[in-house]
Design a protein around this motif. Structure first.
Motif, PDB file in Angstrom:
ATOM      1  N   THR A  53      44.823  41.969  26.644  1.00 34.30           N
ATOM      2  CA  THR A  53      46.117  42.466  27.108  1.00 34.30           C
ATOM      3  C   THR A  53      47.001  41.314  27.569  1.00 34.30           C
ATOM      4  O   THR A  53      46.540  40.187  27.727  1.00 34.30           O
ATOM      5  CB  THR A  53      45.934  43.471  28.259  1.00 34.30           C
ATOM      6  N   ASN A  54      48.274  41.637  27.795  1.00 29.69           N
ATOM      7  CA  ASN A  54      49.242  40.620  28.214  1.00 29.69           C
ATOM      8  C   ASN A  54      49.384  40.594  29.731  1.00 29.69           C
ATOM      9  O   ASN A  54      49.483  41.643  30.369  1.00 29.69           O
ATOM     10  CB  ASN A  54      50.613  40.899  27.586  1.00 29.69           C
ATOM     11  N   GLY A  55      49.389  39.401  30.289  1.00 32.71           N
ATOM     12  CA  GLY A  55      49.596  39.269  31.729  1.00 32.71           C
ATOM     13  C   GLY A  55      48.343  39.506  32.547  1.00 32.71           C
ATOM     14  O   GLY A  55      47.224  39.566  32.029  1.00 32.71           O
ATOM     15  N   TYR A  56      48.559  39.653  33.856  1.00 30.34           N
ATOM     16  CA  TYR A  56      47.448  39.770  34.806  1.00 30.34           C
ATOM     17  C   TYR A  56      47.168  41.217  35.216  1.00 30.34           C
ATOM     18  O   TYR A  56      46.062  41.542  35.626  1.00 30.34           O
ATOM     19  CB  TYR A  56      47.767  38.980  36.086  1.00 30.34           C
ATOM     20  N   VAL A  57      48.178  42.072  35.128  1.00 29.29           N
ATOM     21  CA  VAL A  57      48.114  43.401  35.747  1.00 29.29           C
ATOM     22  C   VAL A  57      46.959  44.226  35.220  1.00 29.29           C
ATOM     23  O   VAL A  57      46.179  44.801  35.998  1.00 29.29           O
ATOM     24  CB  VAL A  57      49.445  44.151  35.535  1.00 29.29           C
ATOM     25  N   TYR A  58      46.818  44.293  33.899  1.00 34.34           N
ATOM     26  CA  TYR A  58      45.833  45.202  33.303  1.00 34.34           C
ATOM     27  C   TYR A  58      44.411  44.772  33.638  1.00 34.34           C
ATOM     28  O   TYR A  58      43.551  45.622  33.914  1.00 34.34           O
ATOM     29  CB  TYR A  58      46.035  45.259  31.780  1.00 34.34           C
ATOM     30  N   GLY A  59      44.141  43.474  33.638  1.00 31.53           N
ATOM     31  CA  GLY A  59      42.808  43.003  33.978  1.00 31.53           C
ATOM     32  C   GLY A  59      42.449  43.284  35.430  1.00 31.53           C
ATOM     33  O   GLY A  59      41.334  43.722  35.735  1.00 31.53           O
ATOM     34  N   ILE A  60      43.403  43.055  36.335  1.00 33.62           N
ATOM     35  CA  ILE A  60      43.145  43.296  37.761  1.00 33.62           C
ATOM     36  C   ILE A  60      42.986  44.787  38.041  1.00 33.62           C
ATOM     37  O   ILE A  60      42.091  45.201  38.790  1.00 33.62           O
ATOM     38  CB  ILE A  60      44.280  42.689  38.610  1.00 33.62           C
ATOM     39  N   VAL A  61      43.858  45.606  37.418  1.00 37.58           N
ATOM     40  CA  VAL A  61      43.732  47.065  37.578  1.00 37.58           C
ATOM     41  C   VAL A  61      42.387  47.537  37.043  1.00 37.58           C
ATOM     42  O   VAL A  61      41.702  48.364  37.657  1.00 37.58           O
ATOM     43  CB  VAL A  61      44.893  47.787  36.865  1.00 37.58           C
ATOM     44  N   ALA A  62      41.986  46.989  35.876  1.00 38.45           N
ATOM     45  CA  ALA A  62      40.689  47.357  35.299  1.00 38.45           C
ATOM     46  C   ALA A  62      39.546  46.935  36.212  1.00 38.45           C
ATOM     47  O   ALA A  62      38.534  47.656  36.326  1.00 38.45           O
ATOM     48  CB  ALA A  62      40.530  46.700  33.929  1.00 38.45           C
ATOM     49  N   ALA A  63      39.690  45.800  36.885  1.00 41.75           N
ATOM     50  CA  ALA A  63      38.655  45.346  37.821  1.00 41.75           C
ATOM     51  C   ALA A  63      38.499  46.319  38.972  1.00 41.75           C
ATOM     52  O   ALA A  63      37.373  46.666  39.368  1.00 41.75           O
ATOM     53  CB  ALA A  63      38.996  43.949  38.334  1.00 41.75           C
ATOM     54  N   PHE A  64      39.612  46.794  39.538  1.00 39.68           N
ATOM     55  CA  PHE A  64      39.546  47.749  40.649  1.00 39.68           C
ATOM     56  C   PHE A  64      38.969  49.084  40.193  1.00 39.68           C
ATOM     57  O   PHE A  64      38.139  49.700  40.889  1.00 39.68           O
ATOM     58  CB  PHE A  64      40.940  47.958  41.253  1.00 39.68           C
ATOM     59  N   ILE A  65      39.407  49.562  38.999  1.00 35.82           N
ATOM     60  CA  ILE A  65      38.874  50.833  38.491  1.00 35.82           C
ATOM     61  C   ILE A  65      37.373  50.708  38.231  1.00 35.82           C
ATOM     62  O   ILE A  65      36.590  51.625  38.562  1.00 35.82           O
ATOM     63  CB  ILE A  65      39.625  51.248  37.210  1.00 35.82           C
ATOM     64  N   SER A  66      36.963  49.606  37.618  1.00 40.65           N
ATOM     65  CA  SER A  66      35.538  49.388  37.334  1.00 40.65           C
ATOM     66  C   SER A  66      34.736  49.316  38.623  1.00 40.65           C
ATOM     67  O   SER A  66      33.625  49.867  38.717  1.00 40.65           O
ATOM     68  CB  SER A  66      35.368  48.086  36.537  1.00 40.65           C
ATOM     69  N   MET A  67      35.292  48.646  39.615  1.00 41.90           N
ATOM     70  CA  MET A  67      34.622  48.512  40.899  1.00 41.90           C
ATOM     71  C   MET A  67      34.397  49.881  41.542  1.00 41.90           C
ATOM     72  O   MET A  67      33.303  50.191  42.035  1.00 41.90           O
ATOM     73  CB  MET A  67      35.494  47.638  41.808  1.00 41.90           C
TER      74      MET A  67
END
Length: 353
Positions: A53-67
Motif C-alpha cells: 500500500t501507499n504511505g504509512y496509514v494502512y500499515g499502522i492501521v493494520a498493525a493495530f487491527i492485527s494486535m
C-alpha cells in the motif's frame, strides 16, 4: 478520480490481507491445534500491507487491527482484550515497528523510482528538443535563403531556375509540416489528456489511403503489397496508423541506401494483424538499432550542417502511437540484407470475402 481509485485499492488490499490472515489463524487454531504461529501470521500480514500500500496509514492501521485480533480472538482468555500480558505488548510493538519500517522503506523506494522516471523524461525531452532544433534549422535556413534569392534576383533568374527554387521551398515546407504533425501526435498522446478513439477500419481501405498519400510525396517509388485475401477489420485511429505506416516507409526511402524493393505485408495471426515493412537496402547499423525508437540518436560522423536527416522522431511517434493502441513495434536487420519494421494491432472477427 485516480486518487479515489488508489484509496479504494489500498483499503480493499488491507481488508483482504487481514481477512485471509484471520481465516488462516482460525484454521491453525481449530483444525491444526497450533497456537504459537498465529502472531507470526498477522505480523506477516502487516508486513505485506505496508509493502503493497501507499504511505504509512494502512500499515499502522493494520498493525493495530492485527494486535486487537490476536489479543481478542487468539489469546487466552479468549474474547477479552488485555494488553498487560507481556506477550501481547511485545507483539503489538513488533507489529507497529514493522509497519513503520516497511512503509518508510517502500515510500522511499517509490519516491526514488518516481524521481528516476521524471529524470528520464527530462532527458528524453532534452534530446528531443536538441534533435528538433537541428532538424528544423536546416529546412528553415534553406527556405529563407531560397525566398531571399527569388526576391533579390527575380528579374535575372530564368523561369526554370525559379521553378527549381520554388520546388525546393515546397519540398522543405512539406517536410516541416510532417515534422510538426509528428511532434503534435507524440505530445498529444504522451500528455495523457487525449485517449485513442478506435473505430473499426477495413484493412484494404487503410492501405489504399496510405498508398495515395505516399505516392503524392514519392511518385517515383513503388511499393509491393502483400495483403490477406479475406476482409480484415481492425479497431484503430485510422489517421494515426496511416501516419505510422507512412513514417516507416519514408524512413526506408531516406536511409535504406541501395534499396530496390520496398514491401508492405500484412497478415493475421490469431487475433492480431501483423504489419511488416521490408526493404533490401543497407540495413540498420548495430549502434543505432537499440535507439531506433527512442526519438534521438547522435551520430558524431554526421556534419552538424548537413542535409535534413531523420533523427528518429518519426519512429518515436510510431512507437507512441502503436503503444497507445495496445500493440508492439520492433525493428531488425534481415540476414540477406535490408531491414524489417514490424508492428501489431488487435483485430475484430474476420469476414469471409
Amino acid at each position: 478520480m485516480v486518487k479515489d481509485k488508489s484509496y479504494l485499492k489500498n483499503i480493499l488490499m488491507t481488508a483482504g490481507i487481514l481477512l485471509i490472515s484471520f481465516v488462516i489463524s482460525l484454521l491453525l487454531q481449530h483444525v491444526f491445534k497450533v497456537h504459537e504461529h498465529i502472531t507470526a501470521v498477522f505480523i506477516f500480514a502487516v508486513f505485506l500491507i505496508s509493502l503493497l500500500t501507499n504511505g504509512y496509514v494502512y500499515g499502522i492501521v493494520a498493525a493495530f487491527i492485527s494486535m486487537i485480533a490476536v489479543n481478542y480472538a487468539f489469546t487466552f482468555p479468549f474474547f477479552s482484550i488485555n494488553f498487560m500480558i507481556p506477550v501481547n505488548m511485545i507483539s503489538a510493538i513488533v507489529m507497529i515497528v514493522i509497519a513503520i519500517l516497511t512503509s518508510t522503506l517502500t515510500t522511499q523506494i517509490k519516491r526514488h523510482e518516481a524521481m528516476k522516471a521524471e529524470g528520464e523524461k527530462e532527458r528524453m525531452r532534452a534530446n528531443l528538443l536538441r534533435a528538433v532544433s537541428h532538424d528544423l534549422r536546416t529546412p528553415l535556413t534553406t527556405i529563407y535563403g531560397s525566398a531571399a534569392t527569388l526576391l533579390e534576383n527575380r528579374d535575372t533568374l530564368e523561369e526554370e531556375q525559379q521553378t527549381k527554387i520554388l520546388q525546393g521551398i515546397k519540398e522543405d515546407s512539406e517536410w516541416l509540416v510532417r515534422m510538426v504533425e509528428n511532434l503534435l501526435s507524440i505530445t498529444r498522446i504522451d500528455s495523457g489528456n487525449v485517449k485513442i478513439i478506435k473505430t473499426p477500419i477495413v484493412l484494404e481501405e487503410l492501405i489504399d489511403s496510405v498508398i495515395v498519400k505516399f505516392r503524392k510525396r514519392y511518385p517515383d517509388f513503388d511499393i509491393t503489397l502483400d495483403l490477406p485475401e479475406d476482409i480484415v477489420v481492425i479497431p484503430m485511429d485510422a489517421m494515426l496508423i496511416e501516419q505510422v505506416i507512412v513514417n516507416i516507409l519514408e524512413n526506408a526511402i531516406q536511409h535504406a541506401e541501395g534499396m530496390t524493393e520496398l514491401i508492405l505485408r500484412v497478415f493475421v495471426l490469431g487475433k492480431q494483424a501483423i504489419f511488416e515493412i521490408k526493404d533490401n537496402g543497407c540495413g540498420i547499423s548495430k549502434e543505432k538499432l537499440p535507439y531506433i525508437f527512442s526519438g534521438y540518436y547522435e551520430n558524431k560522423e554526421e556534419p552538424s550542417d548537413g542535409q535534413k536527416r531523420n533523427t528518429g522522431i518519426g519512429l518515436s511517434v510510431c512507437k507512441t502511437i502503436i503503444k497507445a493502441h495496445g500493440g508492439d513495434i520492433s525493428a531488425e536487420n534481415i540476414k540477406g540484407g535490408g531491414a524489417v519494421f514490424r508492428f501489431t494491432l488487435d483485430t475484430e472477427e474476420e469476414i469471409d470475402a
